[in-house]
Design an enzyme around this catalytic site. Structure first.
Site, short mmCIF file in Angstrom:
data_model
loop_
_atom_site.label_atom_id
_atom_site.label_comp_id
_atom_site.label_asym_id
_atom_site.label_seq_id
_atom_site.Cartn_x
_atom_site.Cartn_y
_atom_site.Cartn_z
N GLU A 197 -27.36 3.80 -8.14
CA GLU A 197 -26.81 4.06 -6.65
C GLU A 197 -28.05 4.00 -5.69
O GLU A 197 -27.75 3.47 -4.63
CB GLU A 197 -25.88 5.28 -6.47
CG GLU A 197 -24.79 5.39 -7.49
CD GLU A 197 -23.68 4.13 -7.62
OE1 GLU A 197 -23.87 3.42 -6.58
OE2 GLU A 197 -23.25 4.01 -8.61
N HIS A 210 -29.01 0.40 -5.00
CA HIS A 210 -28.24 0.07 -3.99
C HIS A 210 -28.62 0.23 -2.38
O HIS A 210 -28.22 -0.50 -1.66
CB HIS A 210 -26.82 0.38 -4.11
CG HIS A 210 -25.95 -0.26 -5.21
ND1 HIS A 210 -25.86 -1.45 -5.21
CD2 HIS A 210 -24.98 0.35 -6.08
CE1 HIS A 210 -24.81 -1.99 -6.32
NE2 HIS A 210 -24.42 -0.79 -6.77
#
Ligand code: BES
Ligand code: ZN
Length: 843
Positions: A296, A299
């Site tokens: 994550e 990202h």
């Protein structure tokens, strides 16, 4: 073919000023939004996305306007006069409902000190922002967001940005956040509720906080916090562009549809993917948590700072994030050997799925908005995509790869890209023709089987697509040989290629496993040589597990027998790496399906397993000690699991006595709890059910609920099966986020399969209500297909699911599901006789 209308072509927002008032108890919200943006065509309306919202007032440039609802979640803000091209300001008032399905704005439920509590959270990817406010809900429509939330008092209010001001008036709390940088709507998020946190700061002064409800022990926030800080510091350096926001929050939500979501500055997680309890979290779960955090966080650059123009390039998000997990963890925790786990999981998953004709390419067009969610195939856009990028990394070299990424981020920050922009950056850094190299890997489905015929120092190589059904003689891939020592040829790009080796020693191809092909050695002497090398552990762990995986793929495709793979596997008695044992366990799991209805063959398989684990079980036993290394802990659990299944007397006795003894999960080593629960459920029927179900209802620890649900599904008692199935529509027991897991646990068990399927058929209406718009809907056809073999099951599956192919959110999963059942059935019919013979005569 239908395509999705792209509203961004007509209206391009620059700024949103968004104010939302939330009535948690009444389950409603109302809001006002002011959007400034550019209209590119002179016309008398401005299109926006809105879904399940009521627009109560609309104005364009201070003139009253009408909100007209159109199909595909579009609303047209219509004016009486023609609007000129150029900047306009929209003002809208709207309201909507807060509902349980876990997208848009939704509640999460938990209990604390005997009281029922709730959080509110958002999930906007891929296209659910439109359920919370009218917007251009497309990744290309980047704008700044100034958000104000009006909520009840006594709660934490978190957004993408730090709080700019907060004030309480009477019963309401008004929180205004700092304005965000330009970003896509799918990355907007907020979370409201009672939350506790831990905090740290990166070297560059970014505030990092991990959050959970007060029902969780605060210490369970420490591990992910530490991982997050180190990961941001690593990516700052690796990507050459600093994390751009002042803070990075990570919140564990009690109800969450996917694994985690990379909202910019406010990453949301399931509790199992963020909370590492020092006493109760297993080593493998802790590693998984670190994987999710790095995924994550990557990202925040790949996806958030630089975003794909459209969903067809979703791989720019997910393939990269899946590879960056490995690059980050190899740096942060080299002793974990994340690349080896990657080879054992991602590579295996990708190669196993990509042999079916109905599987899509990594890069895929979207023809309908509901199709967007089907692009997120974990095996393809995640696992295969990451493998293809890893192959590119090996092909151009680590340094050129990293330098290319630095160019890409510096050049495209706060903007949108397509694959071509990335290839251009890699080409500058590597001076190789990256675009041409990537084309077939990215835009065509499948991967090659390379047949290797070595005669002395002379080699002939032939490539063709590896397919379980049907033929494909035209596809060609530029295959990096990555050979050590290198051959004169770097890429195999033709159907057949002749090579000359320096010596006539039988060569191992794809050493290190970074190229994406399966090798078939045509000469028996060559295969025997490789086998002897494995036995002698002359090859690296990655090659040991890869060769076994390739064996199973060749067996699936009818290129060799499953019995031959088992024979190869019997040479792994000395294996000491857990990742390789994961692969061995997978081969055993494949084989178990063949023998489910054949007690003699099953007994033979158990004998084979007992022989295989003898050395390791003898050395490792089943007792854990504080001084064990993480590798030993994982390996012991893997071996113990096989031992219990194969009914090793000492292992089974230990598992059952532990099951009887334990009062609290804390009495058992975290790594083997699910195995002990499974043994109890299998051998102690109803009594075990009562003990486990009581625990399931009591525990606030999500990982434990997984352990228990997985364990309970091992039961052979049909009354228990029916009780379990009855819980699955009671969301006060089985949370919506876990329904699909419960289903697949039971569907994969021989004793429960039929009833699990009947449950799915009977409850389809309910499932559509709960998951109809969610990306997790396709878990059901996917998981069902993964559990079925045989003509009878194929008929049932087709009769039920074929009519549902009209739903674009399901079509792909159903087509692949049907093909998967067919190919498994064909494999079964082909290999069952020789397997039976091997297992009953040889063991
Ligand atoms: N962006 C996804 C989550 C997502 C995708 C949510 C589509 C809703 C719609 C996130 O980055 C992700 O990939 N999560 C994974 C976990 C990850 C560690 C592989 C998931 O949820 O499975
Ligand atoms: Zn992701």
């Amino acid at each position: 073919m239908q395509t999705v209308t792209r509203l961004f072509k007509t209206f391009q927002p620059n700024t949103y000023s968004l104010n939302i008032t939330i009535h948690r108890v009444a389950r409603t919200f109302e809001g006002e939004v002011e959007i400034t943006g550019t209209l590119t065509k002179a016309q008398s309306f401005i299109p926006l996305h809105a879904k399940h919202l009521i627009i109560t007032h609309a104005a364009v440039d201070e003139q009253e306007a009408a909100a007209e609802i159109h199909e595909n979640d579009e609303v047209q803000i219509a004016t009486t006069n023609q609007l000129a091209t150029g900047t306009h300001t929209l003002k809208l008032a709207f309201n909507g409902a807060i509902t349980d399905p876990m997208h848009g704005l939704y509640p999460c439920y938990y209990e604390h000190c005997g009281a029922k509590k709730e959080l509110l959270a958002t999930q906007f990817e891929s296209h659910h922002a439109r359920e919370a406010f009218p917007c251009i809900d497309e990744p290309e429509a980047k704008a700044t967001f100034s958000l104000t939330l009006v909520t009840e008092t006594g709660v934490e209010v978190l957004g993408n940005m730090p709080v700019a001001s907060q004030q309480t008036t009477g019963e309401t709390l008004i929180t205004t956040f700092e304005t965000s940088p330009k970003m896509s709507t799918y990355l907007l998020a907020f979370v409201i509720g009672e939350l506790q946190h831990k905090e740290a700061t990166t070297k560059d002064g970014v505030i990092v906080r991990t959050w959970a409800t007060p029902a969780q022990p605060i210490e369970s926030l420490a591990f992910s916090l530490d991982t997050a800080v180190k990961t941001i510091e690593f990516f700052n350096d690796y990507f050459g562009v600093k994390y751009p926001l002042p803070k990075s929050d990570h919140v564990a939500l009690p109800d969450f549809s996917s694994g985690a979501m990379e909202n910019w500055g406010l990453i949301t997680y399931r509790e199992t993917t963020l909370l590492a309890d020092p006493e109760h979290t297993s080593v493998s779960s802790r590693h998984y948590i670190a994987t999710v955090v790095t995924h994550e966080l990557s990202h925040q650059w790949f996806g958030n700072l630089v975003t794909m123009k459209w969903w067809n390039d979703l791989w720019l998000n997910e393939s990269f994030a899946s590879l960056m997990e490995v690059i980050a963890l190899d740096h942060l925790r080299p002793e974990w050997n994340a690349s080896l786990d990657f080879a054992a999981h991602d590579t295996v998953v990708a190669l196993r799925r990509d042999v079916l004709t109905s599987v899509q390419a990594i890069k895929t067009e979207v023809h309908h908005p509901d199709e967007i969610s089907t692009l997120f195939d974990p095996a393809i856009v995640y696992a295969k995509g990451a493998n293809v990028l890893n192959m590119l990394r090996a092909y151009i070299g680590d340094t050129a790869f990293r330098d290319g990424l630095r160019v890409y981020f510096a050049r495209h920050r706060y903007a949108n890209t397509t694959g071509d922009d990335l290839w251009a950056a890699f080409e500058e850094a590597s001076h190789k023709n990256v675009k041409e190299f990537m084309y077939a890997w990215l835009e065509k489905p499948g991967y090659p089987l390379v047949s290797i015929n070595q005669q002395g120092a002379h080699l002939e190589l032939e490539q063709k697509r590896l397919l379980l059904n049907g033929k494909d003689t035209t596809s060609l891939w530029p295959i990096p040989l990555l050979a050590e020592p290198p051959f004169a040829v770097e890429l195999l790009s033709k159907h057949t290629t002749a090579l000359t080796a320096a010596t006539d020693t039988p060569r191992l191809f794809n050493k290190g496993g970074k190229s994406l092909f399966v090798s078939r050695y045509t000469q028996k002497s060559h295969r025997d040589f490789i086998r002897s090398q494995i036995k002698a552990k002359a090859y690296e762990p990655v090659d040991r597990l890869r060769l076994l995986n390739e064996g199973t793929l060749l067996a699936r495709a009818g290129e060799q027998r499953l019995a031959e793979v088992l024979d190869l596997m019997s040479g792994y008695e000395n294996e000491d790496r857990d990742a390789v044992w994961d692969m061995i366990s997978l081969v055993i799991a494949d084989t178990r399906r063949f023998v489910e209805h054949d007690p003699a063959a099953e007994a033979g398989l158990k004998q084979l397993v007992l022989k295989l684990i003898k050395k390791n079980y003898g050395e490792l036993g089943h007792t854990f000690s504080a001084t064990d290394s993480e590798e030993v802990i994982k390996l012991r659990a893997t071996i113990f699991s096989l031992a219990v299944w194969a009914e090793h007397p000492a292992a089974l006795e230990f598992a059952l006595s532990e099951f009887h003894r334990f009062k609290d999960p804390g009495d058992l080593p975290a790594e083997i709890r699910s195995i002990i629960y499974g043994a109890g459920a299998r051998w102690r029927g109803e009594e075990a059910y009562d003990k486990l179900m009581t625990l399931y209802k009591q525990t606030t620890f999500a990982e434990e609920r997984h352990n228990i649900a997985g364990g309970m599904s091992a039961t052979r008692n049909l009354d228990v099966v029916h009780k379990l199935l009855a819980h699955m529509t009671d969301t006060s027991i089985v949370r919506l986020q876990d329904t699909a897991f419960w289903f697949v646990y039971l569907a994969r068990k021989n004793d429960a399969r039929e009833f699990a399927w009947q449950w799915l058929v009977d409850n389809w209406g309910w499932l559509m209500q709960q998951f109809g718009s969610d990306k997790s809907l396709d878990y059901f056809p996917r998981y069902a297909a993964s559990a079925f073999t045989g003509k009878g099951w194929l008929e049932k599956y087709e009769a039920f699911f074929t009519p549902k192919k009209t739903d674009p959110a399901l079509r792909r999963a159903i087509e692949i599901g049907i093909e998967e059942i067919i190919s498994r059935t064909v494999w079964f019919e082909r290999d069952e006789p020789s397997l039976r013979q091997y297992l009953t005569e040889k063991q």
